[in-house]
Design a protein around this motif. Sequence first.
Motif, PDB file in Angstrom:
ATOM      1  N   PRO A 141      21.088  40.779  30.400  1.00  0.00           N
ATOM      2  CA  PRO A 141      22.527  40.973  30.644  1.00  0.00           C
ATOM      3  C   PRO A 141      22.858  41.149  32.125  1.00  0.00           C
ATOM      4  O   PRO A 141      23.900  40.672  32.582  1.00  0.00           O
ATOM      5  CB  PRO A 141      22.870  42.244  29.851  1.00  0.00           C
ATOM      6  CG  PRO A 141      21.823  42.325  28.808  1.00  0.00           C
ATOM      7  CD  PRO A 141      20.585  41.733  29.411  1.00  0.00           C
ATOM      8  N   ALA A 142      21.984  41.804  32.872  1.00  0.00           N
ATOM      9  CA  ALA A 142      22.239  41.973  34.308  1.00  0.00           C
ATOM     10  C   ALA A 142      22.228  40.626  35.024  1.00  0.00           C
ATOM     11  O   ALA A 142      23.080  40.360  35.882  1.00  0.00           O
ATOM     12  CB  ALA A 142      21.209  42.916  34.915  1.00  0.00           C
ATOM     13  N   VAL A 156      25.449  38.810  34.291  1.00  0.00           N
ATOM     14  CA  VAL A 156      26.554  39.324  35.101  1.00  0.00           C
ATOM     15  C   VAL A 156      26.485  38.743  36.512  1.00  0.00           C
ATOM     16  O   VAL A 156      27.504  38.312  37.079  1.00  0.00           O
ATOM     17  CB  VAL A 156      26.543  40.871  35.124  1.00  0.00           C
ATOM     18  CG1 VAL A 156      27.484  41.418  36.181  1.00  0.00           C
ATOM     19  CG2 VAL A 156      26.906  41.413  33.755  1.00  0.00           C
ATOM     20  N   VAL A 157      25.290  38.696  37.082  1.00  0.00           N
ATOM     21  CA  VAL A 157      25.124  38.117  38.420  1.00  0.00           C
ATOM     22  C   VAL A 157      25.512  36.640  38.401  1.00  0.00           C
ATOM     23  O   VAL A 157      26.188  36.148  39.322  1.00  0.00           O
ATOM     24  CB  VAL A 157      23.681  38.324  38.929  1.00  0.00           C
ATOM     25  CG1 VAL A 157      23.416  37.513  40.180  1.00  0.00           C
ATOM     26  CG2 VAL A 157      23.411  39.791  39.177  1.00  0.00           C
ATOM     27  N   GLY A 173      27.663  35.253  36.424  1.00  0.00           N
ATOM     28  CA  GLY A 173      29.125  35.226  36.339  1.00  0.00           C
ATOM     29  C   GLY A 173      29.780  35.429  37.693  1.00  0.00           C
ATOM     30  O   GLY A 173      30.754  34.744  38.034  1.00  0.00           O
ATOM     31  N   VAL A 174      29.242  36.340  38.484  1.00  0.00           N
ATOM     32  CA  VAL A 174      29.778  36.575  39.833  1.00  0.00           C
ATOM     33  C   VAL A 174      29.564  35.342  40.711  1.00  0.00           C
ATOM     34  O   VAL A 174      30.462  34.929  41.456  1.00  0.00           O
ATOM     35  CB  VAL A 174      29.131  37.840  40.451  1.00  0.00           C
ATOM     36  CG1 VAL A 174      29.481  37.970  41.920  1.00  0.00           C
ATOM     37  CG2 VAL A 174      29.567  39.075  39.686  1.00  0.00           C
ATOM     38  N   TYR A 215      32.046  32.779  39.779  1.00  0.00           N
ATOM     39  CA  TYR A 215      33.357  33.146  40.335  1.00  0.00           C
ATOM     40  C   TYR A 215      33.465  32.681  41.782  1.00  0.00           C
ATOM     41  O   TYR A 215      34.472  32.078  42.177  1.00  0.00           O
ATOM     42  CB  TYR A 215      33.552  34.666  40.221  1.00  0.00           C
ATOM     43  CG  TYR A 215      34.761  35.159  40.971  1.00  0.00           C
ATOM     44  CD1 TYR A 215      36.029  35.044  40.403  1.00  0.00           C
ATOM     45  CD2 TYR A 215      34.655  35.726  42.229  1.00  0.00           C
ATOM     46  CE1 TYR A 215      37.146  35.486  41.076  1.00  0.00           C
ATOM     47  CE2 TYR A 215      35.766  36.166  42.916  1.00  0.00           C
ATOM     48  CZ  TYR A 215      37.013  36.043  42.340  1.00  0.00           C
ATOM     49  OH  TYR A 215      38.128  36.478  43.018  1.00  0.00           O
TER      50      TYR A 215
END
Length: 154
Positions: A109-110, A113-114, A116-117, A120
């Motif tokens: 999950p970490a 998230v990275v 996803g950033v 972005y």
Amino acid sequence: CSGLIKIRLKFLNDTEEVAVVRPEDTVGVLKSKYFPGQENQMKFIYRGQLLQDQGRTLRSLHITDNCVIHCHRSRGAAATAAATALPDPVTAAPEASGLPLGAGNLLLPAVMVVLGVVWYFHINYRQLFTAPATVSLISVTVLFSFLAFGMYGQ
């Protein structure tokens, strides 16, 4: 002392211990003498063979003076039985939800998230990303998506 032989007990971390035993002693006696209370967890290997028969004598196994027996401490039946007899409340709670809580289960999950950033920033600052960087980002995203579905999907 006559009749006694020295055996080198070698461990995985390359440490050694010298055991002074009689050739008539059994593998079980050697375990209980040098590893009291841990007999079920200790595995002995001599000349590539696992010494499983606790009743065999050292003489019958052709173990002589200054031989090396490799020792491995495993999480055997005693450790498993102790863990099931007295469940630890810290580890028992996450198992009820289906997944134990740990660093390995938080890593995916970490990373997501990275990712996803990074996506972005890729969308908002497209000029900073070259074509090979975009292809790499897509590849890593697909790889971790398969890992996520493999770990958490049924």
